[in-house]
Design an enzyme around this catalytic site. Structure first.
Site, PDB file in Angstrom:
ATOM      1  N   ARG A 145       0.851  -1.206   0.000  1.00  0.00           N
ATOM      2  CA  ARG A 145       0.000   0.000   0.000  1.00  0.00           C
ATOM      3  C   ARG A 145       0.875   1.241   0.000  1.00  0.00           C
ATOM      4  O   ARG A 145       0.471   2.299   0.481  1.00  0.00           O
ATOM      5  CB  ARG A 145      -0.914   0.005   1.218  1.00  0.00           C
ATOM      6  CG  ARG A 145      -0.080  -0.062   2.459  1.00  0.00           C
ATOM      7  CD  ARG A 145      -0.748   0.029   3.728  1.00  0.00           C
ATOM      8  NE  ARG A 145       0.131  -0.670   4.665  1.00  0.00           N
ATOM      9  CZ  ARG A 145      -0.028  -0.696   5.940  1.00  0.00           C
ATOM     10  NH1 ARG A 145      -1.012  -0.086   6.482  1.00  0.00           N
ATOM     11  NH2 ARG A 145       0.812  -1.338   6.707  1.00  0.00           N
TER      12      ARG A 145
ATOM     13  N   LYS B 296       1.766   6.497   1.184  1.00  0.00           N
ATOM     14  CA  LYS B 296       1.236   5.310   1.857  1.00  0.00           C
ATOM     15  C   LYS B 296      -0.287   5.392   1.835  1.00  0.00           C
ATOM     16  O   LYS B 296      -0.862   6.390   2.306  1.00  0.00           O
ATOM     17  CB  LYS B 296       1.754   5.320   3.311  1.00  0.00           C
ATOM     18  CG  LYS B 296       1.888   3.946   3.918  1.00  0.00           C
ATOM     19  CD  LYS B 296       2.590   4.026   5.253  1.00  0.00           C
ATOM     20  CE  LYS B 296       2.196   2.876   6.137  1.00  0.00           C
ATOM     21  NZ  LYS B 296       2.710   3.022   7.492  1.00  0.00           N
TER      22      LYS B 296
ATOM     23  N   ASP C 192      -6.292  -3.849  -0.137  1.00  0.00           N
ATOM     24  CA  ASP C 192      -6.780  -2.899  -1.146  1.00  0.00           C
ATOM     25  C   ASP C 192      -5.775  -1.793  -1.458  1.00  0.00           C
ATOM     26  O   ASP C 192      -6.030  -0.940  -2.298  1.00  0.00           O
ATOM     27  CB  ASP C 192      -8.116  -2.288  -0.684  1.00  0.00           C
ATOM     28  CG  ASP C 192      -7.989  -1.575   0.658  1.00  0.00           C
ATOM     29  OD1 ASP C 192      -6.863  -1.502   1.205  1.00  0.00           O
ATOM     30  OD2 ASP C 192      -9.016  -1.092   1.172  1.00  0.00           O
ATOM     31  N   GLY C 193      -4.642  -1.793  -0.734  1.00  0.00           N
ATOM     32  CA  GLY C 193      -3.623  -0.771  -0.985  1.00  0.00           C
ATOM     33  C   GLY C 193      -3.972   0.596  -0.424  1.00  0.00           C
ATOM     34  O   GLY C 193      -3.265   1.576  -0.650  1.00  0.00           O
TER      35      GLY C 193
ATOM     36  N   ARG D 102       5.422   9.933   3.413  1.00  0.00           N
ATOM     37  CA  ARG D 102       6.484   9.613   4.363  1.00  0.00           C
ATOM     38  C   ARG D 102       7.835   9.896   3.723  1.00  0.00           C
ATOM     39  O   ARG D 102       8.015   9.689   2.527  1.00  0.00           O
ATOM     40  CB  ARG D 102       6.329   8.131   4.695  1.00  0.00           C
ATOM     41  CG  ARG D 102       7.305   7.546   5.643  1.00  0.00           C
ATOM     42  CD  ARG D 102       6.746   6.265   6.234  1.00  0.00           C
ATOM     43  NE  ARG D 102       6.866   5.117   5.330  1.00  0.00           N
ATOM     44  CZ  ARG D 102       6.537   3.875   5.665  1.00  0.00           C
ATOM     45  NH1 ARG D 102       6.032   3.630   6.866  1.00  0.00           N
ATOM     46  NH2 ARG D 102       6.654   2.884   4.814  1.00  0.00           N
TER      47      ARG D 102
ATOM     48  N   ASP E  71      10.384  -6.905   8.771  1.00  0.00           N
ATOM     49  CA  ASP E  71      10.087  -5.981   7.663  1.00  0.00           C
ATOM     50  C   ASP E  71       9.789  -4.573   8.174  1.00  0.00           C
ATOM     51  O   ASP E  71       9.577  -3.657   7.386  1.00  0.00           O
ATOM     52  CB  ASP E  71       8.900  -6.493   6.832  1.00  0.00           C
ATOM     53  CG  ASP E  71       7.676  -6.742   7.686  1.00  0.00           C
ATOM     54  OD1 ASP E  71       7.771  -7.500   8.663  1.00  0.00           O
ATOM     55  OD2 ASP E  71       6.610  -6.164   7.385  1.00  0.00           O
ATOM     56  N   ASN E  72       9.786  -4.421   9.485  1.00  0.00           N
ATOM     57  CA  ASN E  72       9.541  -3.095  10.056  1.00  0.00           C
ATOM     58  C   ASN E  72      10.766  -2.554  10.776  1.00  0.00           C
ATOM     59  O   ASN E  72      10.648  -1.716  11.673  1.00  0.00           O
ATOM     60  CB  ASN E  72       8.339  -3.147  11.009  1.00  0.00           C
ATOM     61  CG  ASN E  72       7.035  -3.349  10.255  1.00  0.00           C
ATOM     62  OD1 ASN E  72       6.910  -2.968   9.102  1.00  0.00           O
ATOM     63  ND2 ASN E  72       6.067  -3.965  10.914  1.00  0.00           N
TER      64      ASN E  72
ATOM     65  N   ASP F  15       7.068   2.391  10.634  1.00  0.00           N
ATOM     66  CA  ASP F  15       5.804   1.702  10.849  1.00  0.00           C
ATOM     67  C   ASP F  15       5.179   2.015  12.206  1.00  0.00           C
ATOM     68  O   ASP F  15       5.479   1.381  13.213  1.00  0.00           O
ATOM     69  CB  ASP F  15       5.945   0.182  10.674  1.00  0.00           C
ATOM     70  CG  ASP F  15       4.628  -0.411  10.224  1.00  0.00           C
ATOM     71  OD1 ASP F  15       3.589   0.027  10.754  1.00  0.00           O
ATOM     72  OD2 ASP F  15       4.624  -1.276   9.346  1.00  0.00           O
TER      73      ASP F  15
HETATM   74  P1  AMP Z   1       2.720  -3.684   8.104  1.00  0.00           P
HETATM   75  O1  AMP Z   1       1.578  -3.892   8.991  1.00  0.00           O
HETATM   76  O2  AMP Z   1       2.824  -2.275   7.651  1.00  0.00           O
HETATM   77  O3  AMP Z   1       4.016  -4.171   8.610  1.00  0.00           O
HETATM   78  O4  AMP Z   1       2.379  -4.473   6.753  1.00  0.00           O
HETATM   79  C1  AMP Z   1       2.669  -5.805   6.512  1.00  0.00           C
HETATM   80  C2  AMP Z   1       2.437  -6.122   5.032  1.00  0.00           C
HETATM   81  O5  AMP Z   1       1.063  -6.018   4.713  1.00  0.00           O
HETATM   82  C3  AMP Z   1       3.165  -5.207   4.066  1.00  0.00           C
HETATM   83  O6  AMP Z   1       3.598  -5.973   2.980  1.00  0.00           O
HETATM   84  C4  AMP Z   1       2.098  -4.240   3.659  1.00  0.00           C
HETATM   85  O7  AMP Z   1       2.351  -3.652   2.408  1.00  0.00           O
HETATM   86  C5  AMP Z   1       0.871  -5.122   3.625  1.00  0.00           C
HETATM   87  N1  AMP Z   1      -0.375  -4.365   3.823  1.00  0.00           N
HETATM   88  C6  AMP Z   1      -0.847  -3.840   4.966  1.00  0.00           C
HETATM   89  N2  AMP Z   1      -2.017  -3.199   4.774  1.00  0.00           N
HETATM   90  C7  AMP Z   1      -2.308  -3.330   3.459  1.00  0.00           C
HETATM   91  C8  AMP Z   1      -3.392  -2.897   2.616  1.00  0.00           C
HETATM   92  N3  AMP Z   1      -4.412  -2.183   3.096  1.00  0.00           N
HETATM   93  N4  AMP Z   1      -3.339  -3.231   1.322  1.00  0.00           N
HETATM   94  C9  AMP Z   1      -2.325  -3.961   0.813  1.00  0.00           C
HETATM   95  N5  AMP Z   1      -1.285  -4.383   1.540  1.00  0.00           N
HETATM   96  C10 AMP Z   1      -1.269  -4.089   2.843  1.00  0.00           C
HETATM   97 MG    MG Z   2       5.371  -2.385   7.617  1.00  0.00          MG
END
Ligand code: AMP
Ligand code: MG
Length: 471
Positions: A88, A107, A119-120, A170, A246-247, A256
């Site tokens: 996203r 973002k 949904d991005g 960001r 990944d964070n 994050d």
């Molecule tokens: P995070 O919670 O930011 O560490 O996200 C973990 C993974 O989920 C990452 O690859 C994000 O890009 C993906 N992600 C989180 N929310 C969405 C969303 N609404 N649409 C698509 N990908 C998402």
């Molecule tokens: Mg993340």
């Protein structure tokens, strides 16, 4: 206007995927970070608010901008996911300022090749939370991604209910994570790891560029940076909440701000995140998790540090074993500053233990406990504290003066962040802007009288029990 570079795109094409942006109905700029614009030499004065909102939602593209989503993997709550990536987020390109590149990323701007079932998009709440908390961290001298803009998209997103959609812009020296290395490691693509390391050294650690043991030096540099970072978090009572690999950035910037929170009442094993039921990322676990995460980064270098794998493993283990020392030293330094010392006093660990015990038994509000020391009241902890001050030839007045520049009077307390988010969903953005203004001067003691509401711990009714990623 923003003239962006495309430095990340110099990396091989399998490091990212192109992203199509645009199509939001009625973007609206909520807040542009004027200070950050000045800091980075960004001049948008020839653009109207409306035009800015189109650029910072992706409806319009800045000159030379070819948005991409970067590939990464990661351990989420201990389990490896080989394919995460920017699901996203879209990297627009880099701003160059004083020989440093800063990535500008949207973002919540829509789906990418990595969106999987998402949904991005982003709802407005996380946009506001990240804006407030990341800017507060920055002013509290914690390395962090920065907030450049918050926009409404004009379109709804669908979560448990229909919510206003937002896009957060960001800025970071890079968004490369431990998980970026893991992505290529899981593909056995060691050329990519070498390439990525060179890229990171050039961007973040240029002083080791010509080092003959550059892979090892690179790891050591990241270990130290991350240990310093987590020490700062701990000194502020900050709980990141989702320390997945990944964070965790290679630059040592906090990234994050999903379920994060500053601790109100002190509790060693406090955790807020709804999804972290077992407390993997609880307050007191953060230094240990850091070591675990950095060991996952080290895994990626097993065949690069030395051609003899056993030798390599021994070298890496030796370096990994130093992390707790890096952390402890940084943490003691941060905590001694909070108590008015300039350097770590002799036998500080004894005083530090007394401090933690006092916080624990009195269940004090973490932030306000340090403010209470300024009142110069006598109790069992302050007696010990003053003894150490005097053994270091520091007067209480001198210590208190220094503490007033170290310990914040106002932090983005969770219940206040939630309050502001609620108002924003109702269409009232003034509380968000006001909170942002207040957080620009967190050390100002005038807040205690003038904005006491923002300084007080939550009442029983106001306490936020759980935080959610909510994205
Ligand atoms: P995070 O919670 O930011 O560490 O996200 C973990 C993974 O989920 C990452 O690859 C994000 O890009 C993906 N992600 C989180 N929310 C969405 C969303 N609404 N649409 C698509 N990908 C998402
Ligand atoms: Mg993340």
């Amino acid at each position: 206007m923003l003239n962006l570079k495309q430095d990340f795109q110099k990396l091989p094409s399998h490091f990212y995927r192109d992203v199509e942006l645009g199509g939001f109905t009625a973007p609206q700029l909520l807040l542009l970070n004027e200070e950050l614009c000045l800091e980075l030499g960004i001049d948008l004065s020839n653009l109207s608010q409306e035009e800015i909102s189109h650029y910072f939602t992706g409806n319009k593209l800045f000159q030379n901008s070819k948005p991409i989503a970067t590939a990464y993997a990661g351990h989420q709550f201990g389990y490896f996911n080989p394919q995460l990536g920017d699901g996203r987020a879209a990297l627009l390109g880099e701003v160059e300022y004083q020989n440093q590149l800063y990535e500008v990323q949207l973002k919540g701007s829509g789906p990418t090749a990595f969106s999987r079932r998402g949904d991005g998009m982003s709802s407005l709440g996380p946009v506001i939370r990240e804006f407030l908390v990341s800017e507060a961290m920055n002013i509290l001298s914690v390395p962090t991604t920065r907030a450049l803009a918050a926009c409404l998209t004009g379109d709804p997103v669908y979560r448990e209910s229909e919510l206003a959609g937002g896009v957060f812009t960001r800025v970071a020296t890079s968004h490369i994570r431990i998980g970026t290395f893991q992505y290529f490691f899981s593909l056995n693509d060691f050329d990519a790891i070498k390439h990525l390391t060179d890229f990171c050294i050039n961007r973040h650690y240029p002083h080791i560029e010509n080092n003959e043991h550059k892979y090892l030096e690179f790891l050591k540099s990241v270990f130290k940076k991350q240990a310093q970072l987590v020490a700062k978090w701990m000194s502020l009572g900050f709980i990141h909440g989702v320390m997945n690999t990944d964070n965790m950035t290679i630059s040592g910037e906090t990234i994050d701000y999903g379920p994060c929170a500053f601790m109100d009442q002190f509790q060693m094993d406090k955790s807020y995140s709804y999804v972290d039921r077992e407390g993997r990322y609880a307050f007191s676990n953060q230094p240990k998790i850091l070591q675990w995460n950095l060991a996952r980064l080290a895994d990626c270098f097993l065949s690069l540090v030395d051609t003899d794998q056993e030798k390599s493993l021994a070298i890496l283990n030796e370096e990994l074993s130093k992390i707790s020392g890096y952390f402890q030293e940084s943490y003691e330094l941060e905590m001694s500053k909070k108590l008015g010392f300039q350097t770590i006093p002799n036998n500080f660990s004894i005083l530090l233990n007394q401090l933690i015990n006092t916080l624990d038994t009195t269940k004090s509000d973490y932030t306000n406990f340090f403010l209470s020391l300024e009142k110069d009241e006598d109790n069992s902890f302050t007696k010990e504290w003053k003894k150490v001050l005097s053994s270091e030839n520091i007067t209480t007045e001198e210590a208190i003066r220094r503490m007033a520049e170290t310990n914040p009077a106002v932090i983005p307390r969770n219940h206040k962040v939630e309050e502001v988010i609620k108002k924003s969903y109702q269409g009232d953005f003034e509380p968000f802007k006001k909170f942002h203004e207040i957080l620009k001067n967190p050390f100002n003691r005038d807040h205690l009288a003038q904005n006491s509401d923002f300084c007080k711990p939550p009442t029983k009714e106001q306490v936020v029990q759980n935080t959610f990623c909510g994205t």
